[in-house]
Design a protein around this motif. Structure first.
Motif, short mmCIF file in Angstrom:
data_model
loop_
_atom_site.label_atom_id
_atom_site.label_comp_id
_atom_site.label_asym_id
_atom_site.label_seq_id
_atom_site.Cartn_x
_atom_site.Cartn_y
_atom_site.Cartn_z
N SER A 204 5.54 -3.55 -9.96
CA SER A 204 4.81 -4.70 -10.14
C SER A 204 3.51 -4.94 -9.66
O SER A 204 2.58 -5.56 -10.02
CB SER A 204 5.74 -6.03 -9.88
OG SER A 204 5.90 -5.96 -8.35
N LEU A 205 3.51 -4.27 -8.43
CA LEU A 205 2.05 -4.19 -7.71
C LEU A 205 1.76 -2.78 -7.29
O LEU A 205 2.78 -2.08 -6.99
CB LEU A 205 2.17 -5.00 -6.48
CG LEU A 205 1.07 -5.08 -5.42
CD1 LEU A 205 -0.27 -5.34 -5.91
CD2 LEU A 205 1.49 -5.38 -4.06
N LEU A 206 0.69 -2.22 -7.69
CA LEU A 206 0.13 -1.00 -7.26
C LEU A 206 -1.16 -1.12 -6.46
O LEU A 206 -2.08 -1.44 -7.05
CB LEU A 206 0.02 -0.26 -8.53
CG LEU A 206 -0.38 1.27 -8.27
CD1 LEU A 206 0.18 2.23 -7.47
CD2 LEU A 206 -1.04 1.95 -9.64
N VAL A 207 -1.12 -0.59 -5.19
CA VAL A 207 -2.41 -0.56 -4.40
C VAL A 207 -2.72 0.78 -4.28
O VAL A 207 -2.00 1.70 -3.84
CB VAL A 207 -2.20 -1.43 -3.27
CG1 VAL A 207 -3.44 -1.38 -2.13
CG2 VAL A 207 -1.68 -2.80 -3.42
N VAL A 208 -3.86 1.00 -4.72
CA VAL A 208 -4.66 2.74 -4.19
C VAL A 208 -5.53 2.30 -3.49
O VAL A 208 -6.47 1.54 -3.68
CB VAL A 208 -4.91 3.39 -5.52
CG1 VAL A 208 -5.65 4.47 -5.35
CG2 VAL A 208 -3.80 3.39 -6.83
N THR A 209 -5.49 3.08 -2.15
CA THR A 209 -6.39 3.12 -1.25
C THR A 209 -7.47 4.40 -1.20
O THR A 209 -6.80 5.41 -1.43
CB THR A 209 -5.93 3.09 0.21
OG1 THR A 209 -5.34 4.24 0.82
CG2 THR A 209 -4.86 1.61 0.08
N ASP A 210 -8.65 4.20 -0.78
CA ASP A 210 -9.49 5.47 -0.32
C ASP A 210 -10.64 4.97 0.44
O ASP A 210 -10.59 3.65 0.87
CB ASP A 210 -9.81 6.11 -1.75
CG ASP A 210 -10.23 7.61 -1.59
OD1 ASP A 210 -9.38 8.20 -2.03
OD2 ASP A 210 -11.39 7.91 -1.21
N ILE A 211 -11.43 6.16 1.19
CA ILE A 211 -12.35 5.38 1.94
C ILE A 211 -13.66 5.83 1.16
O ILE A 211 -14.71 5.93 1.98
CB ILE A 211 -12.41 6.21 3.34
CG1 ILE A 211 -12.14 7.80 3.28
CG2 ILE A 211 -10.96 5.74 4.03
CD1 ILE A 211 -12.34 8.55 4.53
N ASN A 212 -13.65 6.34 0.18
CA ASN A 212 -14.75 6.60 -0.65
C ASN A 212 -15.06 5.76 -1.77
O ASN A 212 -14.15 5.82 -2.87
CB ASN A 212 -14.75 8.31 -1.20
CG ASN A 212 -16.19 8.67 -1.86
OD1 ASN A 212 -16.50 8.50 -2.85
ND2 ASN A 212 -16.39 9.85 -1.23
N GLU A 213 -16.16 5.16 -1.87
CA GLU A 213 -16.43 4.04 -2.85
C GLU A 213 -16.48 4.66 -4.08
O GLU A 213 -16.13 4.06 -5.09
CB GLU A 213 -17.34 3.01 -2.53
CG GLU A 213 -17.45 1.83 -3.21
CD GLU A 213 -16.33 0.87 -3.23
OE1 GLU A 213 -16.22 0.40 -4.33
OE2 GLU A 213 -15.55 0.93 -2.39
N SER A 214 -17.20 5.58 -4.38
CA SER A 214 -17.68 6.11 -5.57
C SER A 214 -16.15 6.71 -6.49
O SER A 214 -16.22 6.61 -7.54
CB SER A 214 -18.63 7.43 -5.57
OG SER A 214 -18.14 8.42 -4.89
#
Length: 417
Positions: A204-214
């Protein structure tokens, strides 16, 4: 038969060799490789050499062909397998053989069996394990990407949850649960994202993280919220956050049911532990080349909130078949993983320098002579080279993703290696 192949001779020693393949036995199959996608696991193998668990000790005397995410055509079939396989068949295979308890695998362990080659000999154990799969799709690269996609699929299936007072595990990510993919805007994270949003068990919720904005911007463009009404999708840049766990706990309203860790970095692993909810499952998906790699785990939460940790490396044959079927039906698109195209001529250097090159999957066409080229550079290169201009025009019609038409144009028009 002569073939050209990228082979491992020792740690950090990859070479493009030309050599003679032996005649196949009655229990082997000769195959032509058309495409192979490069894996970070191959980079680790190339860096470590014989220190890698899958590499044989005498690799200097018997170099191993690199590459395990490949597809091609069957050329000749030994008589023991002629009832099932025929010359001309397209194929891919599941490289995690686990044959008789060994860790031998194509792309690491075999002198004449791997993906970064023009021709290969498929040994008997592949057929014995049911790992050679006929492919009926329209593009070789999709079959190459079925293997990395199967790794993500396997990670979803390996997750487990339970009920209070019951000792039977319920396998798979929690249906309609809350999921977080940490360091997830790279190629494998995007593969996991497309599966999460299009499989039968969506969170129901998917959060994808990263440290690269591009990378995150590209991910947002590939997975717009309006396309996925059943799942709230958040792409989060954690680079400037003093304590990203606070924002993740807020977004998840107290913690996630499933967390996938896609980078072998201590702070990322510990963040995963910190944001698990009750009965939360953390999958340490990203393997480290450091055999002493470790991070803190909150054992208070293990005891009182039943949090737990697993690790998966690769998928199984069922995962591979599921990947192929979902791709063929159009439910998932592994093209989101690909950012670079190249020929066998650039394969060795591309493998050894994957971390510095960055981007997503590097797709190698093993009969072609093409410099490693980002899809994003096709337009610029096309001002001087009409072949790249044509590729840009084709990819522009497909949201700047690699696609079947582009592959067919490349195979027909680019020079042989």
């Amino acid at each position: 038969m002569k073939t050209k192949a990228v082979r491992l001779h020792g740690a950090k020693d990859l070479r493009l060799d030309t050599f003679e393949l032996p005649e196949i036995t009655d229990d082997e199959i000769l195959a032509e490789i058309v495409s192979d996608s490069l894996c970070m696991s191959t980079y680790k193998c190339a860096i470590l050499g014989t220190a890698h668990k899958r590499v044989h000790e005498d690799v200097a005397e018997h170099p191993a062909i690199m590459g395990h995410e490949f597809a091609g055509n069957i050329v000749k079939v030994g008589k023991n397998h002629q009832d099932r396989f025929k010359p001309g068949m397209k194929f891919t295979l599941q490289p995690a053989l686990n044959y008789k308890g060994t860790m031998w695998s194509p792309g690491y362990s075999y002198e004449f069996f791997g993906g970064d080659t023009q021709y290969t000999i498929i040994p008997a154990e592949v057929m014995e394990c049911g790992c050679l799969l006929e492919y009926k799709g329209d593009a070789y690269y999709k079959a190459s990407l079925a293997e990395p996609m199967s790794c993500s699929i396997g990670a979803f299936h390996a997750a487990y949850h339970g009920k209070m007072g019951c000792y039977v595990h319920q396998m798979g990510i929690k249906e309609q649960g809350k999921m977080c993919i940490l360091a997830g805007a790279g190629p494998m994270g995007l593969g996991a994202t497309t599966y999460a949003l299009n499989s039968d068990r969506r969170p129901s919720l998917l959060v994808v993280t990263d440290i690269n904005e591009s990378r995150l911007e590209r991910a947002r463009s590939l997975f717009p919220q309006e396309k996925y009404p059943e799942t709230k999708v958040v792409f989060l840049n954690t680079s400037g956050m003093e304590d990203p766990s606070k924002e993740l706990l807020r977004l998840s309203d107290g913690g996630f049911d499933d967390v996938l860790v896609f980078a072998p970095i201590v702070s990322v692993v510990e963040l995963g532990s910190a944001v698990l909810g009750r009965d939360g499952c953390l999958n340490m998906f990203a393997g480290s080349s450091d055999n002493q790699f470790s991070a803190k785990l909150n054992f208070y939460e293990v005891h009182y909130n039943l949090t737990h940790v697993i690790g998966t490396t690769g998928g199984n044959t069922d995962d591979m078949i599921e990947s192929l079927e979902l791709t063929a039906s159009g439910r998932i698109d592994p093209s989101v993983m690909v950012t670079h195209i190249g020929g066998l001529n650039c394969c060795a250097e591309a493998t050894l320098h994957q971390p510095e090159i960055g981007g997503g999957k590097k797709l190698i066409y093993t009969h072609k002579d093409i410099p490693l080229t980002p899809i994003a550079d096709f337009e610029k290169l096309g001002k001087k080279n009409p072949k790249f201009a044509a590729l840009h025009e084709i990819c522009a019609r497909h949201n700047m993703l690699w696609n079947t038409e582009a592959e067919q144009y490349l195979l027909a028009n680019f020079p042989e290696v």
